[in-house]
Design a protein around this motif. Structure first.
Motif, PDB file in Angstrom:
ATOM      1  N   TYR A   1     -36.261  29.868 -26.719  1.00 40.26           N
ATOM      2  CA  TYR A   1     -35.511  31.172 -26.570  1.00 40.26           C
ATOM      3  C   TYR A   1     -34.653  31.630 -25.231  1.00 40.26           C
ATOM      4  CZ  TYR A   1     -36.640  32.087 -31.301  1.00 40.26           C
ATOM      5  OH  TYR A   1     -36.851  31.994 -32.914  1.00 40.26           O
ATOM      6  N   VAL A   2     -33.481  32.181 -25.291  1.00 38.51           N
ATOM      7  CA  VAL A   2     -32.862  32.488 -24.056  1.00 38.51           C
ATOM      8  C   VAL A   2     -33.542  33.403 -23.048  1.00 38.51           C
ATOM      9  CG1 VAL A   2     -30.657  33.500 -23.161  1.00 38.51           C
ATOM     10  CG2 VAL A   2     -30.678  31.774 -24.945  1.00 38.51           C
ATOM     11  N   GLN A   3     -33.635  33.448 -21.993  1.00 41.62           N
ATOM     12  CA  GLN A   3     -34.110  34.560 -21.215  1.00 41.62           C
ATOM     13  C   GLN A   3     -33.041  35.176 -20.385  1.00 41.62           C
ATOM     14  OE1 GLN A   3     -38.116  34.422 -19.465  1.00 41.62           O
ATOM     15  NE2 GLN A   3     -38.853  32.926 -20.757  1.00 41.62           N
ATOM     16  N   GLY A   4     -32.879  36.280 -20.078  1.00 42.17           N
ATOM     17  CA  GLY A   4     -31.963  36.898 -19.213  1.00 42.17           C
ATOM     18  C   GLY A   4     -32.525  37.642 -17.845  1.00 42.17           C
ATOM     19  N   ASN A   5     -31.618  37.788 -17.065  1.00 37.61           N
ATOM     20  CA  ASN A   5     -31.866  38.738 -15.759  1.00 37.61           C
ATOM     21  C   ASN A   5     -31.178  40.284 -16.208  1.00 37.61           C
ATOM     22  OD1 ASN A   5     -32.394  36.547 -13.408  1.00 37.61           O
ATOM     23  ND2 ASN A   5     -31.065  35.707 -14.847  1.00 37.61           N
ATOM     24  N   LEU A   6     -31.598  41.121 -15.358  1.00 40.60           N
ATOM     25  CA  LEU A   6     -31.000  42.545 -15.876  1.00 40.60           C
ATOM     26  C   LEU A   6     -30.488  43.143 -14.364  1.00 40.60           C
ATOM     27  CD1 LEU A   6     -31.238  44.803 -17.673  1.00 40.60           C
ATOM     28  CD2 LEU A   6     -33.162  45.653 -16.467  1.00 40.60           C
ATOM     29  N   ALA A   7     -29.328  43.738 -14.604  1.00 38.80           N
ATOM     30  CA  ALA A   7     -29.087  44.685 -13.606  1.00 38.80           C
ATOM     31  C   ALA A   7     -28.261  45.599 -14.254  1.00 38.80           C
ATOM     32  CB  ALA A   7     -27.634  43.735 -12.805  1.00 38.80           C
ATOM     33  N   ILE A   8     -28.436  46.889 -13.816  1.00 34.23           N
ATOM     34  CA  ILE A   8     -28.017  47.978 -14.347  1.00 34.23           C
ATOM     35  C   ILE A   8     -27.462  48.964 -13.154  1.00 34.23           C
ATOM     36  CG2 ILE A   8     -28.780  50.365 -15.260  1.00 34.23           C
ATOM     37  CD1 ILE A   8     -31.041  48.724 -16.523  1.00 34.23           C
ATOM     38  N   VAL A   9     -26.173  49.558 -13.412  1.00 36.38           N
ATOM     39  CA  VAL A   9     -25.424  49.897 -12.414  1.00 36.38           C
ATOM     40  C   VAL A   9     -24.928  51.499 -12.983  1.00 36.38           C
ATOM     41  CG1 VAL A   9     -24.804  48.194 -10.924  1.00 36.38           C
ATOM     42  CG2 VAL A   9     -23.379  48.882 -12.768  1.00 36.38           C
ATOM     43  N   PRO A  10     -24.576  52.710 -12.269  1.00 34.13           N
ATOM     44  CA  PRO A  10     -23.844  53.660 -12.937  1.00 34.13           C
ATOM     45  C   PRO A  10     -22.368  53.203 -13.498  1.00 34.13           C
ATOM     46  CG  PRO A  10     -24.835  54.166 -10.819  1.00 34.13           C
ATOM     47  CD  PRO A  10     -24.813  52.699 -10.824  1.00 34.13           C
ATOM     48  N   LYS A  11     -21.937  53.912 -14.250  1.00 38.05           N
ATOM     49  CA  LYS A  11     -20.472  53.640 -15.010  1.00 38.05           C
ATOM     50  C   LYS A  11     -19.566  53.525 -13.787  1.00 38.05           C
ATOM     51  CE  LYS A  11     -16.963  55.687 -18.041  1.00 38.05           C
ATOM     52  NZ  LYS A  11     -16.690  56.685 -18.832  1.00 38.05           N
TER      53      LYS A  11
ATOM     54  N   PHE B   1     -26.520  44.986 -17.845  1.00 33.56           N
ATOM     55  CA  PHE B   1     -25.847  43.817 -17.625  1.00 33.56           C
ATOM     56  C   PHE B   1     -27.143  42.740 -17.945  1.00 33.56           C
ATOM     57  CE2 PHE B   1     -22.590  46.274 -15.596  1.00 33.56           C
ATOM     58  CZ  PHE B   1     -21.454  45.567 -16.089  1.00 33.56           C
ATOM     59  N   LEU B   2     -27.055  41.800 -18.854  1.00 36.23           N
ATOM     60  CA  LEU B   2     -28.015  40.682 -18.775  1.00 36.23           C
ATOM     61  C   LEU B   2     -27.149  39.404 -18.616  1.00 36.23           C
ATOM     62  CD1 LEU B   2     -29.848  41.483 -22.434  1.00 36.23           C
ATOM     63  CD2 LEU B   2     -30.829  41.610 -19.876  1.00 36.23           C
ATOM     64  N   LEU B   3     -27.784  38.873 -17.454  1.00 36.01           N
ATOM     65  CA  LEU B   3     -27.133  37.557 -16.884  1.00 36.01           C
ATOM     66  C   LEU B   3     -27.991  36.523 -17.391  1.00 36.01           C
ATOM     67  CD1 LEU B   3     -26.683  39.066 -13.465  1.00 36.01           C
ATOM     68  CD2 LEU B   3     -24.916  39.043 -15.309  1.00 36.01           C
ATOM     69  N   GLY B   4     -27.638  35.487 -17.537  1.00 34.03           N
ATOM     70  CA  GLY B   4     -28.066  34.199 -17.852  1.00 34.03           C
ATOM     71  C   GLY B   4     -29.434  33.851 -16.910  1.00 34.03           C
TER      72      GLY B   4
END
Length: 263
Positions: A32-42, A114-117
């Motif tokens: 199964y795919v795993q993802g990196n996370l990045a969260i920023v304000p709008k 954002f989820l990144l590969g």
């Protein structure tokens, strides 16, 4: 670890949400795919989206949430990015302010996730071909390094590319390139092979993130672009807030590796 490899993503995420699993996710939910996370304000989300679009090797986009929503509707409907990753990092004005097992207390209605590969995704294919994955063998985190390779700037975001490293026997390097090239949505082919100094790595035994691994005689270090790049960018750009996964502690999606394969 073998048991974790055979569990479904929803089962792994349930364990993580209960606090029963706080460790790097390499080798979990095999296939199964795993993802990196990045969260920023709008207010920074468009710039980050543009940054990812201009830098698809380190930042291949898997999913983007609605403003204020923590649900990754494309890759894991019903999941919650506030709780379903083993460990998070909170950056404030470029400094690491906290490392936590959930981000409920930091969540805001103006945040975009954002989820990144992630290169953990193609490790199943490498293992199936008989290639070694040293950090899984040593039961540790993959080594990651900040390089001298500049990302393409976009809006507020700029900085250096981060890479992950896996040592490969010299006669299997070409095979590793062939296999990972099939997965451009999770970093694809390596961006460097061989001499670490050529990409600004002074000491391969001292990674910037993760753990050092053994490089055996006759093995060549192989470097893939890494989704920890946004964390290096955060330290450079110093946004008011950026929330990420802790290196190696990924989000496990409901989609399979092969769904992202180019061939």
């Amino acid at each position: 670890m073998k048991q974790l490899a055979t569990l479904e993503p929803r089962e792994i995420r349930a364990m993580i949400r209960k606090g029963e699993l706080v460790r790097p996710t390499a080798g979990m939910a095999k296939g199964y795919v795993q993802g990196n996370l990045a969260i920023v304000p709008k207010e920074l989300a468009y710039d980050f989206l543009l940054f990812a679009q201009r830098n698809p090797k380190p930042c291949p986009i898997l999913d983007v949430t609605d403003v204020g929503s923590a649900e990754p509707k494309l890759v894991a409907p019903g999941a919650d990015l506030r709780f379903d990753i083993p460990k998070y990092r909170v950056y404030k004005n470029g400094a690491l302010a906290d490392e936590v097992t959930d981000i409920a207390s930091y969540w805001r209605d103006d945040l975009v996730a954002f989820l990144l590969g992630c290169s953990f995704t193609f490790e199943t294919a490498l293992l199936s071909a008989g290639l070694p994955i040293r950090h899984i063998e040593q039961n540790c985190n993959v080594p990651m390094y900040i390089t001298n390779i500049e990302c393409v700037p976009a809006g507020a975001f700029h900085g250096k590319t981060v890479v992950s490293m896996r040592p490969m026997p010299a006669n299997q390097v070409v095979r590793a390139v062939q296999i990972t090239s099939r997965f451009p949505a999770v970093h694809g082919a390596p961006i460097h092979i061989g001499d670490p100094a050529a990409i600004g790595i002074k000491d391969i035994t001292k990674p910037d993130f993760g753990d050092p691994v053994l490089i055996n005689p006759g093995e060549t270090p192989v470097f893939w672009a890494c989704g920890v790049t946004p964390q290096a960018v955060a330290m450079t750009v110093k946004p008011e807030l950026m929330i990420t996964h802790a290196p190696g502690h990924m989000f496990i999606c409901d989609i399979r590796d092969e769904e992202l394969a180019a061939l």
